[in-house]
Design a protein around this motif. Sequence first.
Motif, PDB file in Angstrom:
ATOM      1  N   MET A 162     -11.021 -40.318  33.333  1.00  0.00           N
ATOM      2  CA  MET A 162      -9.995 -40.603  34.536  1.00  0.00           C
ATOM      3  C   MET A 162     -10.673 -40.604  35.874  1.00  0.00           C
ATOM      4  O   MET A 162     -10.074 -40.362  36.740  1.00  0.00           O
ATOM      5  CB  MET A 162      -9.312 -39.035  34.535  1.00  0.00           C
ATOM      6  CG  MET A 162      -8.394 -39.043  33.122  1.00  0.00           C
ATOM      7  SD  MET A 162      -6.929 -39.803  32.870  1.00  0.00           S
ATOM      8  CE  MET A 162      -5.762 -38.607  33.613  1.00  0.00           C
ATOM      9  N   ARG A 203      -7.425 -44.167  37.095  1.00  0.00           N
ATOM     10  CA  ARG A 203      -6.169 -43.810  36.186  1.00  0.00           C
ATOM     11  C   ARG A 203      -5.110 -44.607  36.743  1.00  0.00           C
ATOM     12  O   ARG A 203      -5.049 -45.110  37.891  1.00  0.00           O
ATOM     13  CB  ARG A 203      -5.984 -42.572  35.691  1.00  0.00           C
ATOM     14  CG  ARG A 203      -6.511 -41.171  36.650  1.00  0.00           C
ATOM     15  CD  ARG A 203      -5.704 -41.362  37.868  1.00  0.00           C
ATOM     16  NE  ARG A 203      -4.256 -41.495  37.865  1.00  0.00           N
ATOM     17  CZ  ARG A 203      -3.367 -41.963  38.612  1.00  0.00           C
ATOM     18  NH1 ARG A 203      -3.615 -42.245  39.943  1.00  0.00           N
ATOM     19  NH2 ARG A 203      -1.908 -41.777  38.359  1.00  0.00           N
ATOM     20  N   ARG A 231      -8.266 -46.101  26.622  1.00  0.00           N
ATOM     21  CA  ARG A 231      -7.022 -45.545  26.621  1.00  0.00           C
ATOM     22  C   ARG A 231      -6.013 -46.189  25.977  1.00  0.00           C
ATOM     23  O   ARG A 231      -5.698 -47.604  26.225  1.00  0.00           O
ATOM     24  CB  ARG A 231      -6.449 -45.189  28.278  1.00  0.00           C
ATOM     25  CG  ARG A 231      -7.464 -43.943  28.807  1.00  0.00           C
ATOM     26  CD  ARG A 231      -6.913 -43.551  30.087  1.00  0.00           C
ATOM     27  NE  ARG A 231      -5.853 -42.445  29.809  1.00  0.00           N
ATOM     28  CZ  ARG A 231      -5.187 -41.972  31.020  1.00  0.00           C
ATOM     29  NH1 ARG A 231      -5.197 -42.441  32.034  1.00  0.00           N
ATOM     30  NH2 ARG A 231      -4.116 -41.244  30.792  1.00  0.00           N
ATOM     31  N   CYS A 267       3.866 -37.801  39.069  1.00  0.00           N
ATOM     32  CA  CYS A 267       2.496 -38.168  38.722  1.00  0.00           C
ATOM     33  C   CYS A 267       1.940 -39.238  39.957  1.00  0.00           C
ATOM     34  O   CYS A 267       2.605 -38.829  41.120  1.00  0.00           O
ATOM     35  CB  CYS A 267       2.324 -39.348  37.413  1.00  0.00           C
ATOM     36  SG  CYS A 267       0.785 -39.648  37.128  1.00  0.00           S
ATOM     37  N   ASN A 268       1.273 -40.011  39.903  1.00  0.00           N
ATOM     38  CA  ASN A 268       0.946 -40.715  41.105  1.00  0.00           C
ATOM     39  C   ASN A 268       0.850 -42.278  40.502  1.00  0.00           C
ATOM     40  O   ASN A 268       0.124 -42.769  39.674  1.00  0.00           O
ATOM     41  CB  ASN A 268      -0.531 -40.523  41.504  1.00  0.00           C
ATOM     42  CG  ASN A 268      -1.060 -41.719  42.290  1.00  0.00           C
ATOM     43  OD1 ASN A 268      -1.741 -42.542  42.193  1.00  0.00           O
ATOM     44  ND2 ASN A 268      -0.714 -41.233  43.631  1.00  0.00           N
ATOM     45  N   ALA A 269       1.939 -43.004  40.983  1.00  0.00           N
ATOM     46  CA  ALA A 269       2.020 -44.483  40.699  1.00  0.00           C
ATOM     47  C   ALA A 269       1.914 -45.021  42.418  1.00  0.00           C
ATOM     48  O   ALA A 269       2.962 -45.992  42.704  1.00  0.00           O
ATOM     49  CB  ALA A 269       3.411 -44.745  40.292  1.00  0.00           C
ATOM     50  N   ALA A 288      -3.367 -45.791  41.745  1.00  0.00           N
ATOM     51  CA  ALA A 288      -2.998 -46.055  40.521  1.00  0.00           C
ATOM     52  C   ALA A 288      -3.008 -47.665  40.297  1.00  0.00           C
ATOM     53  O   ALA A 288      -2.738 -48.105  39.054  1.00  0.00           O
ATOM     54  CB  ALA A 288      -1.772 -45.428  40.058  1.00  0.00           C
ATOM     55  N   GLN A 322      -1.934 -34.934  39.081  1.00  0.00           N
ATOM     56  CA  GLN A 322      -1.785 -36.331  39.819  1.00  0.00           C
ATOM     57  C   GLN A 322      -1.018 -36.385  40.927  1.00  0.00           C
ATOM     58  O   GLN A 322      -1.168 -37.041  42.102  1.00  0.00           O
ATOM     59  CB  GLN A 322      -1.424 -37.655  38.970  1.00  0.00           C
ATOM     60  CG  GLN A 322      -2.609 -37.639  37.880  1.00  0.00           C
ATOM     61  CD  GLN A 322      -2.268 -37.127  36.673  1.00  0.00           C
ATOM     62  OE1 GLN A 322      -1.427 -36.133  36.265  1.00  0.00           O
ATOM     63  NE2 GLN A 322      -2.497 -37.793  35.274  1.00  0.00           N
ATOM     64  N   GLY A 358       6.653 -44.465  38.172  1.00  0.00           N
ATOM     65  CA  GLY A 358       5.818 -45.793  37.596  1.00  0.00           C
ATOM     66  C   GLY A 358       6.235 -46.032  36.137  1.00  0.00           C
ATOM     67  O   GLY A 358       6.855 -45.170  35.666  1.00  0.00           O
ATOM     68  N   ASP A 385       3.911 -46.604  32.376  1.00  0.00           N
ATOM     69  CA  ASP A 385       2.564 -47.217  31.358  1.00  0.00           C
ATOM     70  C   ASP A 385       2.890 -48.234  30.633  1.00  0.00           C
ATOM     71  O   ASP A 385       1.755 -49.060  30.289  1.00  0.00           O
ATOM     72  CB  ASP A 385       1.703 -46.069  30.715  1.00  0.00           C
ATOM     73  CG  ASP A 385       1.221 -45.206  31.786  1.00  0.00           C
ATOM     74  OD1 ASP A 385       1.948 -44.482  32.349  1.00  0.00           O
ATOM     75  OD2 ASP A 385       0.104 -45.225  32.327  1.00  0.00           O
ATOM     76  N   LYS A 439       4.156 -40.934  32.362  1.00  0.00           N
ATOM     77  CA  LYS A 439       3.477 -39.493  32.226  1.00  0.00           C
ATOM     78  C   LYS A 439       4.313 -38.530  31.820  1.00  0.00           C
ATOM     79  O   LYS A 439       5.580 -38.413  32.141  1.00  0.00           O
ATOM     80  CB  LYS A 439       3.032 -38.915  33.923  1.00  0.00           C
ATOM     81  CG  LYS A 439       2.569 -37.795  33.914  1.00  0.00           C
ATOM     82  CD  LYS A 439       1.108 -37.539  33.283  1.00  0.00           C
ATOM     83  CE  LYS A 439       0.026 -38.647  33.450  1.00  0.00           C
ATOM     84  NZ  LYS A 439      -1.098 -38.542  32.168  1.00  0.00           N
ATOM     85  N   PHE A 475       1.762 -38.618  27.586  1.00  0.00           N
ATOM     86  CA  PHE A 475       2.853 -39.355  28.131  1.00  0.00           C
ATOM     87  C   PHE A 475       4.127 -39.131  27.405  1.00  0.00           C
ATOM     88  O   PHE A 475       3.990 -38.533  26.290  1.00  0.00           O
ATOM     89  CB  PHE A 475       2.709 -41.003  27.936  1.00  0.00           C
ATOM     90  CG  PHE A 475       1.344 -41.389  28.749  1.00  0.00           C
ATOM     91  CD1 PHE A 475       1.567 -41.907  29.991  1.00  0.00           C
ATOM     92  CD2 PHE A 475       0.031 -41.365  28.104  1.00  0.00           C
ATOM     93  CE1 PHE A 475       0.336 -42.023  30.778  1.00  0.00           C
ATOM     94  CE2 PHE A 475      -1.024 -41.824  28.806  1.00  0.00           C
ATOM     95  CZ  PHE A 475      -0.801 -42.215  30.301  1.00  0.00           C
TER      96      PHE A 475
HETATM   97  O1  MRU Z   1      -2.712 -40.515  32.875  1.00  0.00           O
HETATM   98  P1  MRU Z   1      -2.557 -41.375  34.165  1.00  0.00           P
HETATM   99  O2  MRU Z   1      -2.688 -40.667  35.690  1.00  0.00           O
HETATM  100  O3  MRU Z   1      -3.187 -42.678  33.913  1.00  0.00           O
HETATM  101  O4  MRU Z   1      -0.952 -41.610  34.099  1.00  0.00           O
HETATM  102  C1  MRU Z   1      -0.303 -42.267  35.315  1.00  0.00           C
HETATM  103  C2  MRU Z   1       0.996 -42.544  34.998  1.00  0.00           C
HETATM  104  O5  MRU Z   1       1.630 -42.217  34.237  1.00  0.00           O
HETATM  105  C3  MRU Z   1       1.690 -43.624  36.061  1.00  0.00           C
HETATM  106  O6  MRU Z   1       3.047 -43.079  36.478  1.00  0.00           O
HETATM  107  C4  MRU Z   1       1.694 -45.042  35.622  1.00  0.00           C
HETATM  108  O7  MRU Z   1       0.518 -45.542  35.146  1.00  0.00           O
HETATM  109  C5  MRU Z   1       2.234 -46.065  36.644  1.00  0.00           C
HETATM  110  S1  MRU Z   1       0.853 -46.394  37.894  1.00  0.00           S
HETATM  111  C6  MRU Z   1       1.365 -47.568  38.778  1.00  0.00           C
END
Ligand code: MRU
Length: 356
Positions: free
Chosen positions: A48, A51, A94, A162-164, A168, A201, A240, A242, A253, A319
Amino acid sequence: MRSDPEKIETLRWRDNKLEMIDQRILPAHFKYLAFDSAVSVAEAIRSMVVRGAPAIGCAAAYGFALEARRLEPESPENFARGLEQGFVMLAQSRPTAVNLLWALRKMREVWQDRKTESNAIIAAGLLAAAHEITAEDIRINHRLGEHGAGLLPDNSTVLTYCNAGALATAGHGTALGVIRSARDQGKRVSIIACETRPFLQGARLTAWEMVQEKIPVTLITDNMAGHFMSRGEIHAIVVGADRVAANGDVANKIGTYMLAVLAARHGIPFYVACPLSTIDLATASGDSIPIEERAAEEVTGYRDHQWAATGVTVCNPAFDVTPAGLVTALITEKGVVRAPTEGGIRGLFESSPAIQ
Ligand code: MRU
């Protein structure tokens, strides 16, 4: 601990190496780490340092290109064998975000197209492709952001998870790209950021990005979200993704599903912002999306500090899957798909003009 808010360079190419912001130590420290091989980039993705679905796609592309540069002096046979091993290592770093595989498949195509060329020509082509995947990600996020900004009313409070953001992706962000674009369109938007246990995040990265950029942001713990929704204090949710399955189910997330259920209960629009590279038409529904299980230590404490009882059993799925029926709209660079269905999603890959 400073960065130009308009230019958070999550990944950058310097001195023939990939440099990435170490996201594990933000916001206390702002530091770049340098990488020069597939093995080191795969470990950075796993641990991470980097990420977020689009960002790990870009990182994997650079990891593959770096491996080709490293193997350049080898015989063509050793070069091909080493690249194949690098591909597998990066692909396995991942499992949930499909952008990783998407980017690696693009890189493989570039390799295959040059298969009869010298190692040097293949390596140069792969590096150019990694640069292009990264630059294109920023352009895509701006297009996506403009489509999404149109959905947000002026003077609105948007909850995100989370962080989008820029961190990210290669820049601008997906969910936070929508917010940034809304701000750029002159809309007054403020953010509620959920802290996003266990890896934080939201508290560490989304809050940092928004504070840097002076977009009003309020941090809450994840279990406060329903309270604010029930009081009518949240006008929209933007997250966001994945991986989006062909039927519109969304893996994001852990905790996203909980927010989508609450949003439906309170009649709040629930938007998912993602590039087409996050949509996996080969995965029929959310049931088939692999969910990463991460280390127990992420739940029992944070970094050096443990707060849970030693010996306790822990689950740590990173997730969850939100069924398509709970998604008000998907926001992509090709436009907005309301109440996403397989037909609407497939249409994105066929149409050129934006759908609204
Ligand atoms: O475990 P992470 O921090 O990689 O998870 C990230 C997320 O779940 C984000 O919402 C997703 O990847 C979208 S990022 C634009």
